[in-house]
Enzyme design. Structure first.
Site, mmCIF file in Angstrom:
data_model
loop_
_atom_site.group_PDB
_atom_site.id
_atom_site.type_symbol
_atom_site.label_atom_id
_atom_site.label_comp_id
_atom_site.label_asym_id
_atom_site.label_seq_id
_atom_site.Cartn_x
_atom_site.Cartn_y
_atom_site.Cartn_z
ATOM 1 N N ARG A 16 16.069 3.830 34.089
ATOM 2 C CA ARG A 16 17.637 3.233 34.788
ATOM 3 C C ARG A 16 16.895 3.149 36.270
ATOM 4 O O ARG A 16 17.822 3.035 37.222
ATOM 5 C CB ARG A 16 19.167 3.830 34.848
ATOM 6 C CG ARG A 16 19.041 3.356 33.495
ATOM 7 C CD ARG A 16 20.644 3.489 32.716
ATOM 8 N NE ARG A 16 20.465 5.224 32.077
ATOM 9 C CZ ARG A 16 21.235 5.929 31.816
ATOM 10 N NH1 ARG A 16 22.536 5.233 32.194
ATOM 11 N NH2 ARG A 16 20.698 6.873 30.918
ATOM 12 N N LYS A 348 -0.707 15.035 71.093
ATOM 13 C CA LYS A 348 -1.809 15.423 69.409
ATOM 14 C C LYS A 348 -3.002 16.954 69.507
ATOM 15 O O LYS A 348 -3.683 16.699 70.742
ATOM 16 C CB LYS A 348 -2.233 14.258 68.978
ATOM 17 C CG LYS A 348 -2.903 14.829 67.702
ATOM 18 C CD LYS A 348 -4.029 13.775 67.514
ATOM 19 C CE LYS A 348 -5.417 14.498 67.988
ATOM 20 N NZ LYS A 348 -6.549 13.972 67.579
#
Ligand code: UD1
Ligand code: MG
Length: 454
Positions: A16, A348
């Site tokens: 399910r 970064k």
């Protein structure tokens, strides 16, 4: 007390869920369901953990290999009793065995500990439900002693009235469990080997059967579909929010925070709506987190303000910094105290020194920026030549004019100034003004082109 073995049943298909992924690998609070169970199991310091898997090939053992559990395949799946039988050869006799379920993620340590303390013999975890449909019923005699568990499909009309149900979680002496499982049959409504049939066997042999109930109903709730997964996720997030507030954290709305990992907060922390915390996040005293901010594996020191819509990943932010709105700190960024990183600035793998500022529209990658540096709007470190990455070094007190491109590898010396709009390809000397741009000129009398006649 005897050592503890834990068997986690995780062989079910999860039809399910309508997913190619085994059910127990679906995530709750950012972590696979079965990992929740493994973490709770580990907290009981067991001698042995055995996971019974089935559907999805080796996906479950592969995803969970770092856990040091034994993985046993159950193929075909002939019922819960049959599932535990697969684990039995791996369990030592002079122990107790706790059966848990890979799709019941939120059982608490305290509940399982209570089961361990309940006494020798067989211990069942049960709950009383207003609507017991579908569950195995706990059948007791007049004295209130447990007689057996009867499954929904095998129950008489009177038994169907029983509200106390089996959660499936049970604790049994391993030697007895081995013996009882060996005697299981499958002549029942589903033609399955029911683990629950061992209860009647225990009663018959005079082995005491105890029951324990969890403090919270959600501790024993299983997941069969995405609706139940979402419902349990909300319950869990509510719990986490409740704990944070109990520790003094101010949440603008406890229903609008998601913690997918571990969030620790100092005093007087405030978190606005829609924030997501992933992995291990630590917020210092008086940190404010603006709306819709996402923070993963990061440390934010005291008095720092993170304005809305910022993303911080695997980075460290010092005290009294000002980040965002719309700032992005990518992995490996370290901001020292009093740094400012403003809107549409991406950083970064870089270090930004104390009191330095990059307030508008910049990319700072693979850089070391000193203290009190001002990085003008639109400045870009060109760290990548298409094949390799290079570092940019900007020393203390440098001033980088707006719209500068720093083509790495390059160093800007202490106190240097770079004129706006420069493309810097060579090292910049300390203390001087450097610029690289063509001179402004005016062409007097120049006419704009006009549209030609058709
Ligand atoms: C089981 C219990 C029932 C209890 C209910 C609680 C039995 C016979 N019945 O019923 O008393 O009220 O759980 O939810 O135990 N599994 C395997 N291999 C199998 C069969 C099942 O690993 O061959 C796993 C499933 O993945 C699942 C769990 O065992 O996680 C329970 O199986 P399920 O078939 O859902 O049991 P129920 O019929 O709900
Ligand atoms: Mg079933």
């Amino acid at each position: 007390m005897n050592p503890l073995n834990i068997v986690i049943l995780a062989a079910g298909k999860g039809t399910r869920m309508y997913s190619d992924k085994p059910k127990v690998l679906h995530a709750l609070a950012g972590k696979p369901l079965v990992q929740h169970v493994l973490d709770c199991a580990a907290s009981l310091q067991p001698q042995q953990v055995c996971v019974v898997y089935g559907h999805g090939g080796d996906a479950v053992p592969q995803a969970m290999q770092q856990y040091g559990a034994t993985f046993v395949i159950q193929e075909p799946q002939l019922g819960t009793g049959h599932a535990v039988q697969q684990a039995i050869p791996h369990l030592k006799n002079d122990s107790r065995t706790l059966v848990l379920y890979g799709d019941v993620p939120l059982t608490r340590h305290s509940t399982l500990h209570q089961m361990q303390q309940a006494g020798e013999g067989l211990v069942l975890l049960t709950v009383n439900l207003d609507n017991p449909t579908g569950y195995g019923r706990i059948v007791r005699d007049k004295q209130g002693d447990v007689q057996c568990i009867v499954e929904q499909k095998d129950a008489s009309p009177e038994q169907l009235e029983i509200r106390e149900v089996n959660t499936g979680i049970m604790l049994a002496p391993t030697a007895k469990l081995r013996e009882w499982l060996g005697k299981l049959g499958n002549s029942n409504a589903q033609g399955e080997y029911y683990l629950t049939d061992i209860v009647a066997m225990a009663v018959q042999q005079g082995v005491p059967v105890h029951t324990v109930q969890p403090a919270q109903r959600w501790e024993v709730e299983g997941i069969n579909n995405k609706n139940q997964l979402a419902a349990l996720e909300r319950i869990w997030q509510q719990e986490v929010a409740g704990k944070l507030m109990a520790q003094g954290v101010t949440l603008a709305d406890p229903a609008r925070i998601d913690v997918r990992g571990e969030l620790s907060c100092g005093r007087d922390v405030e978190i606005d709506v829609g924030c997501i915390f992933e992995g291990k996040v630590t917020l210092g005293d008086r940190v404010h987190i603006g709306a819709y901010t996402v923070i993963r594996n990061a440390l934010v020191a005291q008095d720092t303000l993170i304005a809305p819509y910022s993303h911080i990943d695997s980075s460290e932010v010092g005290a009294n910094c000002h980040i965002g709105p719309y700032a992005r700190l990518r992995p490996g960024s370290k901001l020292h105290d009093d740094a400012h990183v403003g809107n549409f600035v991406e950083i970064k793998n870089s270090e930004i020194g104390k009191g330095s500022k990059a307030n508008h529209l910049s990319y700072i990658g693979d850089s070391t920026v000193g203290s009190r540096v001002n990085i003008g709007a639109g400045t870009i470190t060109c760290n990548y030549d298409g094949a390799n990455k290079f570092r940019t070094v900007i020393e203390d007190d440098a001033f980088i004019g707006s719209d500068t491109q720093l083509v790495a590898p390059v160093t800007v010396g202490k106190g240097a100034t770079i004129g706006a709009g420069s493309t810097i390809t060579k090292d910049v000397p300390a203390g001087e003004l450097t610029l690289s741009r063509s001179k402004q000129m005016t062409i007097v009398g120049w006419q704009r082109p006009v549209k030609g006649k058709k």
